[in-house]
Design a protein around this motif. Structure first.
Motif, PDB file in Angstrom:
ATOM      1  N   ALA A  38     -10.716-100.995 -26.399  1.00  0.00           N
ATOM      2  CA  ALA A  38      -9.579-100.946 -25.733  1.00  0.00           C
ATOM      3  C   ALA A  38      -9.594 -99.996 -24.511  1.00  0.00           C
ATOM      4  CB  ALA A  38      -8.057-100.373 -26.714  1.00  0.00           C
ATOM      5  N   LYS A  39     -10.534 -99.157 -24.646  1.00  0.00           N
ATOM      6  CA  LYS A  39     -10.734 -98.130 -23.472  1.00  0.00           C
ATOM      7  C   LYS A  39     -11.443 -98.716 -22.348  1.00  0.00           C
ATOM      8  CE  LYS A  39     -13.412 -94.817 -25.459  1.00  0.00           C
ATOM      9  NZ  LYS A  39     -14.001 -95.758 -26.485  1.00  0.00           N
ATOM     10  N   ASN A  64      -4.359-101.643 -12.309  1.00  0.00           N
ATOM     11  CA  ASN A  64      -3.477-102.840 -12.536  1.00  0.00           C
ATOM     12  C   ASN A  64      -3.472-103.050 -13.830  1.00  0.00           C
ATOM     13  OD1 ASN A  64      -3.139-103.111  -9.745  1.00  0.00           O
ATOM     14  ND2 ASN A  64      -5.178-104.112  -9.725  1.00  0.00           N
ATOM     15  N   SER A  65      -2.580-104.080 -14.278  1.00  0.00           N
ATOM     16  CA  SER A  65      -2.281-104.479 -15.720  1.00  0.00           C
ATOM     17  C   SER A  65      -3.514-105.424 -16.320  1.00  0.00           C
ATOM     18  CB  SER A  65      -1.166-105.213 -15.720  1.00  0.00           C
ATOM     19  OG  SER A  65      -1.256-106.185 -16.991  1.00  0.00           O
ATOM     20  N   SER A  66      -4.078-104.777 -17.490  1.00  0.00           N
ATOM     21  CA  SER A  66      -5.179-105.476 -17.876  1.00  0.00           C
ATOM     22  C   SER A  66      -4.792-106.728 -18.606  1.00  0.00           C
ATOM     23  CB  SER A  66      -5.991-104.523 -18.845  1.00  0.00           C
ATOM     24  OG  SER A  66      -5.057-103.883 -19.843  1.00  0.00           O
ATOM     25  N   ASP A 124       3.132-104.459 -20.143  1.00  0.00           N
ATOM     26  CA  ASP A 124       2.776-104.085 -18.803  1.00  0.00           C
ATOM     27  C   ASP A 124       3.921-104.976 -17.796  1.00  0.00           C
ATOM     28  OD1 ASP A 124       0.657-102.932 -19.939  1.00  0.00           O
ATOM     29  OD2 ASP A 124      -0.850-104.207 -18.865  1.00  0.00           O
ATOM     30  N   PHE A 125       4.390-105.681 -18.111  1.00  0.00           N
ATOM     31  CA  PHE A 125       5.198-106.343 -17.069  1.00  0.00           C
ATOM     32  C   PHE A 125       6.489-105.641 -17.047  1.00  0.00           C
ATOM     33  CE2 PHE A 125       8.925-109.272 -16.327  1.00  0.00           C
ATOM     34  CZ  PHE A 125       8.560-109.777 -15.082  1.00  0.00           C
ATOM     35  N   PHE A 162       0.241 -98.722 -17.047  1.00  0.00           N
ATOM     36  CA  PHE A 162       0.210 -99.647 -17.707  1.00  0.00           C
ATOM     37  C   PHE A 162      -0.224 -99.585 -19.398  1.00  0.00           C
ATOM     38  CE2 PHE A 162      -0.040-101.763 -13.598  1.00  0.00           C
ATOM     39  CZ  PHE A 162       0.948-102.609 -13.420  1.00  0.00           C
ATOM     40  N   PRO A 163       0.605 -99.733 -20.342  1.00  0.00           N
ATOM     41  CA  PRO A 163       0.105 -99.637 -21.718  1.00  0.00           C
ATOM     42  C   PRO A 163      -0.959-100.464 -21.950  1.00  0.00           C
ATOM     43  CG  PRO A 163       2.283-100.722 -21.775  1.00  0.00           C
ATOM     44  CD  PRO A 163       1.849-100.332 -20.372  1.00  0.00           C
ATOM     45  N   GLY A 164      -1.256-101.457 -21.249  1.00  0.00           N
ATOM     46  CA  GLY A 164      -2.251-102.641 -21.550  1.00  0.00           C
ATOM     47  C   GLY A 164      -1.752-103.252 -22.708  1.00  0.00           C
ATOM     48  N   LYS A 165      -0.650-103.654 -23.014  1.00  0.00           N
ATOM     49  CA  LYS A 165      -0.094-104.684 -24.030  1.00  0.00           C
ATOM     50  C   LYS A 165       0.741-105.703 -23.615  1.00  0.00           C
ATOM     51  CE  LYS A 165      -0.709-101.086 -27.567  1.00  0.00           C
ATOM     52  NZ  LYS A 165       0.068-100.048 -28.198  1.00  0.00           N
TER      53      LYS A 165
END
Ligand code: COA
Length: 259
Positions: free
Chosen positions: A46-47, A202-204, A240-241, A256-259
């Motif tokens: 996740a990192k 940006n959002s992953s 993320d959105f 962004f939490p990346g989820k």
């Protein structure tokens, strides 16, 4: 942990370095398996927001598949070599949801150029040389080269490169759109890292969806526009959105939490 590759992690970026300099980083079976494992691990981590793939030393990214390993193969073994390689490494990398940047630091020939082309985009050092020399060995590119080279540079240029088995230098590769940027060797990894840091803002999740949608254009029996619509819709259900749009409306930077 690995014999033929090195991996390192720093600030969201996992760098995978192919490390068989005495063989100009040629891809033998073991290296392909190790690369698969390393890409898989980085994609699941996740990192890790971006993966950079490069070659060790100043001479080669990868000088091709290891010719000594397949010189005596039969028709059946040849087919299996290509199928297994594409599954384990080349298609695998192209379809990862984590962005992969190839930092081409020297010769990228045969399987080496095919690996660079499987990455989501490429940057090169000014000493880089790229080509698909397979027909000079009596074989054809078998790790996606006949498909990805025309996609990237157009059919006519790809036909010429494949038929002549010639190499293009970094500037010609830039001119062809095969690589996006050319810098000196010392600047190569810093450039890839700078691009990675821009991507990481940006959002992953959105980036993974975009990779899927872009790749859909090249998949048989798949309508890329339909994939885009589906992926677009799915984004509306992500944290993320929520964060991206809320941050914009609140005039702050998104976290962004990346989820
Ligand atoms: N497979 C196996 N071994 C390879 C290799 C490959 N694709 N590419 C390079 N090597 C090995 C060489 O055999 C040599 O090993 P050795 O020292 O044990 O003899 C070592 O790497 C160094 O290569 P060398 O050819 O001596 O370097 P060079 O500077 O003279 O030439 C290249 C560099 C890249 C032009 C040349 O190595 C080459 O043409 N390689 C093959 C490229 C190719 O056809 N790739 C497509 C494979 S499908």
């Amino acid at each position: 942990m690995y014999t033929n590759i090195l991996t390192s992690y720093n600030e969201g970026v996992t760098t995978i370095t192919i490390n068989r300099p005495s063989k100009l980083n040629a891809l033998n079976k073991e290296t392909i398996q190790e690369l698969h494992d390393a890409f898989d691990a980085a994609n699941k981590d996740a990192k890790t927001k971006v993966i950079i793939v490069t070659g060790s030393g100043e001479k080669a990214f990868v000088a091709g598949a290891d010719i000594s390993e397949f010189a005596n193969f039969s028709v059946e073994q040849g087919g299996q070599l290509a199928a297994k390689g594409q599954e384990l490494l080349f298609d695998f990398v192209a379809n990862l949801s984590t962005p992969v940047i190839a930092a081409v630091n020297g010769f990228a020939l045969g399987g080496g150029l095919e690996l660079a082309m499987a990455a989501h985009f490429r940057v090169a050092s000014d000493n880089a040389k790229m080509g698909l020399p397979e027909v000079s060995l009596g074989v054809i590119p078998g790790y996606g080269g006949t498909q990805r080279l025309p996609q990237l540079i157009g059919k006519g240029r790809a036909m010429e490169m494949i038929m002549t088995a010639g190499m293009v230098d970094a500037n010609q590769a830039l001119n062809y759109g095969l690589v996006n940027h050319v810098v000196s060797q010392e600047e190569l990894i810093p450039l890839a890292e700078k691009l990675a840091s821009k991507i990481m803002r940006n959002s992953s999740v959105a980036i993974g969806a975009a990779i899927h949608a872009v790749n859909a254009a090249y998949e048989d029996g798949v309508n890329g526009f339909t994939t885009e619509i589906q992926e677009f819709g799915k984004c509306f259900g992500t944290l993320d959105f929520k964060e991206g749009t809320t941050a914009f409306l609140e005039k702050r930077k998104a976290d962004f939490p990346g989820k």
